[in-house]
Write a protein that holds these residues in place. Structure first.
Motif, PDB file in Angstrom:
ATOM      1  N   LYS A  36       0.838  -1.189   0.000  1.00  0.00           N
ATOM      2  CA  LYS A  36       0.000   0.000   0.000  1.00  0.00           C
ATOM      3  C   LYS A  36       0.875   1.241   0.000  1.00  0.00           C
ATOM      4  O   LYS A  36       1.851   1.325   0.737  1.00  0.00           O
ATOM      5  CB  LYS A  36      -0.872   0.030   1.253  1.00  0.00           C
ATOM      6  N   THR A  37       0.504   2.202  -0.813  1.00  0.00           N
ATOM      7  CA  THR A  37       1.200   3.480  -0.825  1.00  0.00           C
ATOM      8  C   THR A  37       0.677   4.331   0.324  1.00  0.00           C
ATOM      9  O   THR A  37      -0.323   3.980   0.957  1.00  0.00           O
ATOM     10  CB  THR A  37       0.969   4.226  -2.149  1.00  0.00           C
ATOM     11  N   ARG A  38       1.326   5.435   0.564  1.00  0.00           N
ATOM     12  CA  ARG A  38       0.850   6.357   1.618  1.00  0.00           C
ATOM     13  C   ARG A  38      -0.557   6.831   1.336  1.00  0.00           C
ATOM     14  O   ARG A  38      -1.323   7.085   2.246  1.00  0.00           O
ATOM     15  CB  ARG A  38       1.775   7.556   1.721  1.00  0.00           C
ATOM     16  N   GLY A  39      -0.896   6.945   0.063  1.00  0.00           N
ATOM     17  CA  GLY A  39      -2.236   7.393  -0.324  1.00  0.00           C
ATOM     18  C   GLY A  39      -3.282   6.296  -0.279  1.00  0.00           C
ATOM     19  O   GLY A  39      -4.460   6.535  -0.543  1.00  0.00           O
ATOM     20  N   GLY A  40      -2.860   5.055   0.025  1.00  0.00           N
ATOM     21  CA  GLY A  40      -3.799   3.949   0.152  1.00  0.00           C
ATOM     22  C   GLY A  40      -3.955   3.079  -1.081  1.00  0.00           C
ATOM     23  O   GLY A  40      -4.706   2.113  -1.054  1.00  0.00           O
ATOM     24  N   SER A  41      -3.272   3.421  -2.163  1.00  0.00           N
ATOM     25  CA  SER A  41      -3.347   2.592  -3.374  1.00  0.00           C
ATOM     26  C   SER A  41      -2.542   1.317  -3.165  1.00  0.00           C
ATOM     27  O   SER A  41      -1.508   1.323  -2.502  1.00  0.00           O
ATOM     28  CB  SER A  41      -2.759   3.336  -4.578  1.00  0.00           C
ATOM     29  N   ILE A  42      -3.014   0.240  -3.742  1.00  0.00           N
ATOM     30  CA  ILE A  42      -2.286  -1.023  -3.678  1.00  0.00           C
ATOM     31  C   ILE A  42      -1.527  -1.181  -4.991  1.00  0.00           C
ATOM     32  O   ILE A  42      -2.101  -1.054  -6.071  1.00  0.00           O
ATOM     33  CB  ILE A  42      -3.229  -2.205  -3.422  1.00  0.00           C
ATOM     34  N   MET A  43      -0.231  -1.451  -4.878  1.00  0.00           N
ATOM     35  CA  MET A  43       0.646  -1.523  -6.045  1.00  0.00           C
ATOM     36  C   MET A  43       1.391  -2.860  -6.052  1.00  0.00           C
ATOM     37  O   MET A  43       1.627  -3.451  -5.003  1.00  0.00           O
ATOM     38  CB  MET A  43       1.652  -0.383  -6.016  1.00  0.00           C
ATOM     39  N   VAL A  44       1.766  -3.298  -7.253  1.00  0.00           N
ATOM     40  CA  VAL A  44       2.486  -4.554  -7.434  1.00  0.00           C
ATOM     41  C   VAL A  44       3.746  -4.271  -8.249  1.00  0.00           C
ATOM     42  O   VAL A  44       3.690  -3.575  -9.261  1.00  0.00           O
ATOM     43  CB  VAL A  44       1.598  -5.584  -8.181  1.00  0.00           C
ATOM     44  N   LYS A  45       4.854  -4.821  -7.799  1.00  0.00           N
ATOM     45  CA  LYS A  45       6.093  -4.693  -8.565  1.00  0.00           C
ATOM     46  C   LYS A  45       5.985  -5.603  -9.788  1.00  0.00           C
ATOM     47  O   LYS A  45       5.517  -6.742  -9.677  1.00  0.00           O
ATOM     48  CB  LYS A  45       7.294  -5.126  -7.731  1.00  0.00           C
ATOM     49  N   PRO A  46       6.423  -5.138 -10.951  1.00  0.00           N
ATOM     50  CA  PRO A  46       6.369  -5.978 -12.158  1.00  0.00           C
ATOM     51  C   PRO A  46       7.070  -7.330 -11.981  1.00  0.00           C
ATOM     52  O   PRO A  46       6.575  -8.350 -12.461  1.00  0.00           O
ATOM     53  CB  PRO A  46       7.059  -5.122 -13.221  1.00  0.00           C
ATOM     54  N   ASP A  47       8.194  -7.344 -11.283  1.00  0.00           N
ATOM     55  CA  ASP A  47       8.902  -8.609 -11.055  1.00  0.00           C
ATOM     56  C   ASP A  47       8.082  -9.570 -10.197  1.00  0.00           C
ATOM     57  O   ASP A  47       8.139 -10.786 -10.395  1.00  0.00           O
ATOM     58  CB  ASP A  47      10.266  -8.365 -10.402  1.00  0.00           C
TER      59      ASP A  47
END
Length: 64
Positions: A36-47
């Motif tokens: 989770k980013t500080r803004g609350g978005s969930i992100m995935v690393k491409p690898d």
């Protein structure tokens, strides 16, 4: 890496061809690493997505 170097859930959904809830399930079950980013978005690393596809997606699903 900047935030632009990571994938949003919508990107992962498009790449995998799965429903949004299914992708969240993979994350919840620990099959797909995400953060989770500080803004609350969930992100995935491409690898991490590449590793998930190699280890979790069945061979016949890769062909489609």
């Amino acid at each position: 890496m900047t935030e632009r170097d990571y994938l949003k859930i919508a990107d992962v959904v498009k790449i995998l061809g799965r429903h949004r809830r299914t992708v969240y399930g993979y994350i919840h079950d620990g099959k797909l690493r995400a953060f989770k980013t500080r803004g609350g978005s969930i992100m995935v690393k491409p690898d991490d997505l590449k590793e998930f596809i190699e280890n979790e997606v069945k061979p016949q699903e890769k062909a489609n």
